[in-house]
Motif scaffolding. Structure first.
Motif, mmCIF file in Angstrom:
data_model
loop_
_atom_site.group_PDB
_atom_site.id
_atom_site.type_symbol
_atom_site.label_atom_id
_atom_site.label_comp_id
_atom_site.label_asym_id
_atom_site.label_seq_id
_atom_site.Cartn_x
_atom_site.Cartn_y
_atom_site.Cartn_z
ATOM 1 N N MET A 1 0.856 -1.168 0.171
ATOM 2 C CA MET A 1 -0.001 0.014 -0.071
ATOM 3 C C MET A 1 0.977 1.236 -0.007
ATOM 4 N N SER A 2 0.542 2.079 -0.803
ATOM 5 C CA SER A 2 1.285 3.362 -0.962
ATOM 6 C C SER A 2 1.187 4.473 0.361
ATOM 7 N N LYS A 3 2.243 4.892 0.609
ATOM 8 C CA LYS A 3 2.205 5.694 2.048
ATOM 9 C C LYS A 3 2.943 7.152 1.778
ATOM 10 N N TYR A 4 2.336 8.093 2.337
ATOM 11 C CA TYR A 4 3.071 9.270 2.742
ATOM 12 C C TYR A 4 3.066 9.418 3.975
ATOM 13 N N VAL A 5 4.154 10.276 4.607
ATOM 14 C CA VAL A 5 4.721 10.232 5.992
ATOM 15 C C VAL A 5 4.965 11.807 6.235
ATOM 16 N N LYS A 6 4.735 12.071 7.458
ATOM 17 C CA LYS A 6 5.408 13.375 7.929
ATOM 18 C C LYS A 6 5.589 13.145 9.449
ATOM 19 N N VAL A 7 6.597 13.877 10.172
ATOM 20 C CA VAL A 7 6.657 13.956 11.520
ATOM 21 C C VAL A 7 5.886 14.935 12.313
ATOM 22 N N LYS A 8 5.145 14.804 13.177
ATOM 23 C CA LYS A 8 4.556 15.984 14.023
ATOM 24 C C LYS A 8 5.482 16.561 14.961
ATOM 25 N N LYS A 9 6.078 17.166 14.503
ATOM 26 C CA LYS A 9 7.507 17.615 15.272
ATOM 27 C C LYS A 9 7.045 18.157 16.755
ATOM 28 N N ASP A 10 5.852 18.790 17.071
ATOM 29 C CA ASP A 10 5.626 19.204 18.414
ATOM 30 C C ASP A 10 5.547 18.225 19.307
ATOM 31 N N SER A 11 5.357 16.827 18.983
ATOM 32 C CA SER A 11 5.562 15.705 19.784
ATOM 33 C C SER A 11 6.916 14.894 19.686
ATOM 34 N N CYS A 12 7.900 15.492 18.836
ATOM 35 C CA CYS A 12 8.989 14.583 18.934
ATOM 36 C C CYS A 12 10.032 15.115 19.981
ATOM 37 N N ILE A 13 10.553 14.006 20.498
ATOM 38 C CA ILE A 13 11.606 14.401 21.505
ATOM 39 C C ILE A 13 13.112 13.964 21.062
ATOM 40 N N ALA A 14 13.171 13.814 19.728
ATOM 41 C CA ALA A 14 14.511 13.782 19.183
ATOM 42 C C ALA A 14 15.350 12.614 19.608
ATOM 43 N N CYS A 15 14.590 11.423 19.795
ATOM 44 C CA CYS A 15 15.276 10.182 20.155
ATOM 45 C C CYS A 15 16.155 9.561 19.296
ATOM 46 N N GLY A 16 15.921 9.858 17.984
ATOM 47 C CA GLY A 16 16.817 9.198 17.016
ATOM 48 C C GLY A 16 16.346 7.823 16.330
#
Ligand code: SF4
Length: 77
Positions: A1-16
């Motif tokens: 299945m095709s997918k598009y993706v983005k990061v909701k940055k206000d919830s990102c804790i930069a864990c890597g």
């Protein structure tokens, strides 16, 4: 299945974790938060992720502790 993706940055804790699981899709931005870099997407969520990277993408999603990696079947913008 095709997918598009983005990061909701206000919830990102930069864990890597996402960049470790899928380095062709995720990297850190200038603020140290994760973003989608695949084919220059710039975290807009408008670039179709290549089918051969979907397993890595799923690994990244599963590894994200804050569930801030969002996917959709259609472009976000
Ligand atoms: S795994 Fe999630 S919280 Fe960690 S850097 Fe990636 S998007 Fe941010």
């Amino acid at each position: 299945m095709s997918k598009y993706v983005k990061v909701k940055k206000d919830s990102c804790i930069a864990c890597g974790s996402c960049g470790s699981a899928a380095p062709e899709i995720f990297d850190f931005d200038d603020d140290g938060l994760a973003e989608v870099i695949f084919e220059g997407d710039g975290n807009k969520g408008v670039t179709l992720i290549a089918s051969d990277l979907l397993e890595e993408l799923n690994d990244a999603i599963d590894s994200c502790p804050t569930s801030c990696i969002k996917t959709a079947a259609a472009p976000f913008a």
